[in-house]
Design a protein around this motif. Structure first.
Motif, PDB file in Angstrom:
ATOM      1  N   VAL A   1      13.675  13.048  81.427  1.00 15.77           N
ATOM      2  CA  VAL A   1      15.100  12.849  81.193  1.00 15.77           C
ATOM      3  C   VAL A   1      15.272  12.446  79.732  1.00 15.77           C
ATOM      4  O   VAL A   1      14.651  11.483  79.268  1.00 15.77           O
ATOM      5  N   GLN A   2      16.079  13.227  79.014  1.00 16.02           N
ATOM      6  CA  GLN A   2      16.371  12.869  77.621  1.00 16.02           C
ATOM      7  C   GLN A   2      17.427  11.776  77.608  1.00 16.02           C
ATOM      8  O   GLN A   2      18.467  11.877  78.264  1.00 16.02           O
ATOM      9  N   VAL A   3      17.142  10.731  76.836  1.00 24.26           N
ATOM     10  CA  VAL A   3      18.002   9.555  76.792  1.00 24.26           C
ATOM     11  C   VAL A   3      18.618   9.426  75.403  1.00 24.26           C
ATOM     12  O   VAL A   3      17.946   9.601  74.385  1.00 24.26           O
ATOM     13  N   SER A   4      19.893   9.118  75.378  1.00 23.86           N
ATOM     14  CA  SER A   4      20.557   8.761  74.131  1.00 23.86           C
ATOM     15  C   SER A   4      20.522   7.239  74.033  1.00 23.86           C
ATOM     16  O   SER A   4      21.270   6.559  74.731  1.00 23.86           O
ATOM     17  N   VAL A   5      19.642   6.683  73.185  1.00 27.47           N
ATOM     18  CA  VAL A   5      19.441   5.226  73.196  1.00 27.47           C
ATOM     19  C   VAL A   5      20.631   4.457  72.629  1.00 27.47           C
ATOM     20  O   VAL A   5      20.800   3.280  72.915  1.00 27.47           O
ATOM     21  N   ASP A   6      21.479   5.125  71.840  1.00 26.43           N
ATOM     22  CA  ASP A   6      22.656   4.421  71.312  1.00 26.43           C
ATOM     23  C   ASP A   6      23.913   4.690  72.148  1.00 26.43           C
ATOM     24  O   ASP A   6      25.008   4.271  71.784  1.00 26.43           O
ATOM     25  N   GLY A   7      23.737   5.388  73.275  1.00 30.34           N
ATOM     26  CA  GLY A   7      24.868   5.603  74.168  1.00 30.34           C
ATOM     27  C   GLY A   7      25.840   6.653  73.677  1.00 30.34           C
ATOM     28  O   GLY A   7      26.882   6.878  74.284  1.00 30.34           O
ATOM     29  N   ASP A   8      25.499   7.322  72.580  1.00 28.90           N
ATOM     30  CA  ASP A   8      26.361   8.375  72.050  1.00 28.90           C
ATOM     31  C   ASP A   8      25.893   9.702  72.650  1.00 28.90           C
ATOM     32  O   ASP A   8      24.871  10.232  72.255  1.00 28.90           O
ATOM     33  N   ALA A   9      26.649  10.220  73.611  1.00 27.13           N
ATOM     34  CA  ALA A   9      26.208  11.410  74.339  1.00 27.13           C
ATOM     35  C   ALA A   9      26.500  12.700  73.579  1.00 27.13           C
ATOM     36  O   ALA A   9      26.092  13.775  73.996  1.00 27.13           O
ATOM     37  N   GLU A  10      27.161  12.590  72.441  1.00 22.91           N
ATOM     38  CA  GLU A  10      27.534  13.790  71.680  1.00 22.91           C
ATOM     39  C   GLU A  10      26.315  14.616  71.280  1.00 22.91           C
ATOM     40  O   GLU A  10      26.338  15.830  71.335  1.00 22.91           O
ATOM     41  N   ARG A  11      25.246  13.925  70.834  1.00 20.99           N
ATOM     42  CA  ARG A  11      24.069  14.642  70.344  1.00 20.99           C
ATOM     43  C   ARG A  11      23.148  15.097  71.462  1.00 20.99           C
ATOM     44  O   ARG A  11      22.103  15.656  71.206  1.00 20.99           O
ATOM     45  N   GLY A  12      23.523  14.834  72.694  1.00 22.43           N
ATOM     46  CA  GLY A  12      22.634  15.154  73.804  1.00 22.43           C
ATOM     47  C   GLY A  12      21.923  13.901  74.273  1.00 22.43           C
ATOM     48  O   GLY A  12      21.697  12.968  73.489  1.00 22.43           O
ATOM     49  N   GLY A  13      21.589  13.861  75.544  1.00 28.18           N
ATOM     50  CA  GLY A  13      20.908  12.695  76.093  1.00 28.18           C
ATOM     51  C   GLY A  13      21.763  12.003  77.137  1.00 28.18           C
ATOM     52  O   GLY A  13      22.974  11.901  76.981  1.00 28.18           O
ATOM     53  N   ALA A  14      21.089  11.526  78.180  1.00 29.97           N
ATOM     54  CA  ALA A  14      21.773  10.752  79.214  1.00 29.97           C
ATOM     55  C   ALA A  14      22.024   9.345  78.692  1.00 29.97           C
ATOM     56  O   ALA A  14      21.335   8.874  77.787  1.00 29.97           O
ATOM     57  N   VAL A  15      23.019   8.677  79.256  1.00 29.32           N
ATOM     58  CA  VAL A  15      23.398   7.345  78.791  1.00 29.32           C
ATOM     59  C   VAL A  15      23.300   6.350  79.942  1.00 29.32           C
ATOM     60  O   VAL A  15      23.434   6.715  81.108  1.00 29.32           O
ATOM     61  N   GLU A  16      23.045   5.075  79.588  1.00 31.29           N
ATOM     62  CA  GLU A  16      22.840   4.082  80.636  1.00 31.29           C
ATOM     63  C   GLU A  16      24.130   3.686  81.330  1.00 31.29           C
ATOM     64  O   GLU A  16      24.152   3.460  82.533  1.00 31.29           O
ATOM     65  N   ALA A  17      25.213   3.566  80.538  1.00 23.21           N
ATOM     66  CA  ALA A  17      26.473   3.093  81.120  1.00 23.21           C
ATOM     67  C   ALA A  17      27.309   4.271  81.598  1.00 23.21           C
ATOM     68  O   ALA A  17      27.114   5.397  81.152  1.00 23.21           O
ATOM     69  N   GLY A  18      28.214   3.998  82.515  1.00 16.48           N
ATOM     70  CA  GLY A  18      29.145   5.029  82.938  1.00 16.48           C
ATOM     71  C   GLY A  18      28.872   5.507  84.343  1.00 16.48           C
ATOM     72  O   GLY A  18      27.909   5.087  84.988  1.00 16.48           O
ATOM     73  N   GLU A  19      29.722   6.392  84.790  1.00 24.35           N
ATOM     74  CA  GLU A  19      29.686   6.817  86.189  1.00 24.35           C
ATOM     75  C   GLU A  19      29.640   8.322  86.274  1.00 24.35           C
ATOM     76  O   GLU A  19      29.908   8.891  87.322  1.00 24.35           O
ATOM     77  N   ASP A  20      29.361   8.984  85.173  1.00 22.57           N
ATOM     78  CA  ASP A  20      29.575  10.427  85.187  1.00 22.57           C
ATOM     79  C   ASP A  20      28.269  11.209  85.252  1.00 22.57           C
ATOM     80  O   ASP A  20      27.195  10.676  85.525  1.00 22.57           O
ATOM     81  N   ASP A  21      28.421  12.491  84.989  1.00 16.64           N
ATOM     82  CA  ASP A  21      27.363  13.491  85.003  1.00 16.64           C
ATOM     83  C   ASP A  21      26.190  13.165  84.075  1.00 16.64           C
ATOM     84  O   ASP A  21      25.084  13.649  84.266  1.00 16.64           O
ATOM     85  N   ARG A  22      26.445  12.332  83.057  1.00 15.27           N
ATOM     86  CA  ARG A  22      25.419  12.038  82.055  1.00 15.27           C
ATOM     87  C   ARG A  22      24.770  10.677  82.286  1.00 15.27           C
ATOM     88  O   ARG A  22      24.007  10.227  81.452  1.00 15.27           O
TER      89      ARG A  22
END
Ligand SMILES: *Cc1c(COP(=O)(O)O)cnc(C)c1O
Length: 239
Positions: free
Chosen positions: A131-152
């Motif tokens: 799983v590719q992770v966006s460590v700064d939570g910015d999903a624009e560049r690609g990567g799943a994010v820790e916070a949120g309830e959505d597809d990413r």
């Protein structure tokens, strides 16, 4: 030895020294770190040279380029492991499952679903996935994010992968954000990897570190380095 192979042998020796030194500094076993040569924009002949020099983990970031290269390398009788490291479109899943050994870049529930269905239909062995992770939570560049309830959302993506009989969740990947130090990014990734492993014990792989930041990646537990320019030279266009 052809000139290009000699050139690659020289940069490979330098790179292997860097990796060995970083492992020593971090107190890690060199055998626990896999070098993935990212050959995007470079010809099939370079993949063949690298394979003959003992580099059999090869990374690509676009299916349009990777698929014909995989065919050509196989036709030369060389066997390599293909790592898909780029942004993956759902309509390319069928092609990618045909040659990839490890996909580093699954970052949404929908993509995980599409990849799982393609792997189910078009592969015999399950496909290993990070799983590719966006460590700064910015999903624009690609990567799943820790916070949120959505597809990413990271846990949802991980659960979707783990729930597919045709996929195996093997760990996490990141590209360090440009405005973070690599240390901060890879420390964050290590925390995320630990947390994921508590629920998914087979998710032991950490893909982090490129030409410019492989030392901090090794210090923070990377198992897979994705190295392009330090091995092959500077690419004509940034991709
Ligand atoms: C191109 C690429 C790399 C390699 O980058 P270098 O800086 O050339 O080592 C690593 N990871 C991904 C996802 C890439 O697209």
């Amino acid at each position: 030895m052809p000139e290009r192979q000699a050139e690659l042998a020289t940069s490979l020796a330098r790179l292997r020294t860097r990796i060995a030194d970083a492992c020593t500094a971090a107190g890690r076993d060199r055998a626990d770190v896999t070098l993935v040569a990212v050959t995007k924009t470079y010809p099939v002949s370079d993949v063949l040279h690298l394979a003959r020099l003992g580099v059999r983990d090869i990374g690509e970031n676009r299916d349009q380029e990777a698929a014909p290269k995989a065919v050509a390398v196989a036709a030369e009788g060389e066997s390599v492991r293909w790592h898909f490291v780029g942004q993956l479109q759902r309509n390319k899943c069928r092609s990618v499952v045909g040659y990839a050994d490890l996909v580093h870049s699954v970052d949404s529930v929908r993509l995980a679903g599409a990849l799982g269905r393609a792997a189910q239909r078009y592969r015999e062995a399950p496909l290993d996935v990070l799983v590719q992770v966006s460590v700064d939570g910015d999903a624009e560049r690609g990567g799943a994010v820790e916070a949120g309830e959505d597809d990413r959302q990271l846990d949802r993506v991980a659960d979707e992968v783990a729930g597919s009989a045709a996929l195996r969740l093997r760990g996490v990947m990141t590209v360090a954000p440009l405005d973070w130090t690599p240390e901060r990014a890879f420390a964050r990734l290590a925390e995320i990897a630990d947390r994921l492993r508590a629920h998914h014990p087979d998710a032991t792989l950490v893909s982090a570190g490129m030409s410019g930041d492989l030392e901090p990646a090794i210090a923070f537990g990377a198992t897979h380095l994705r190295v392009g320019s330090a091995l092959l030279g500077n690419r004509p266009t940034l991709r």
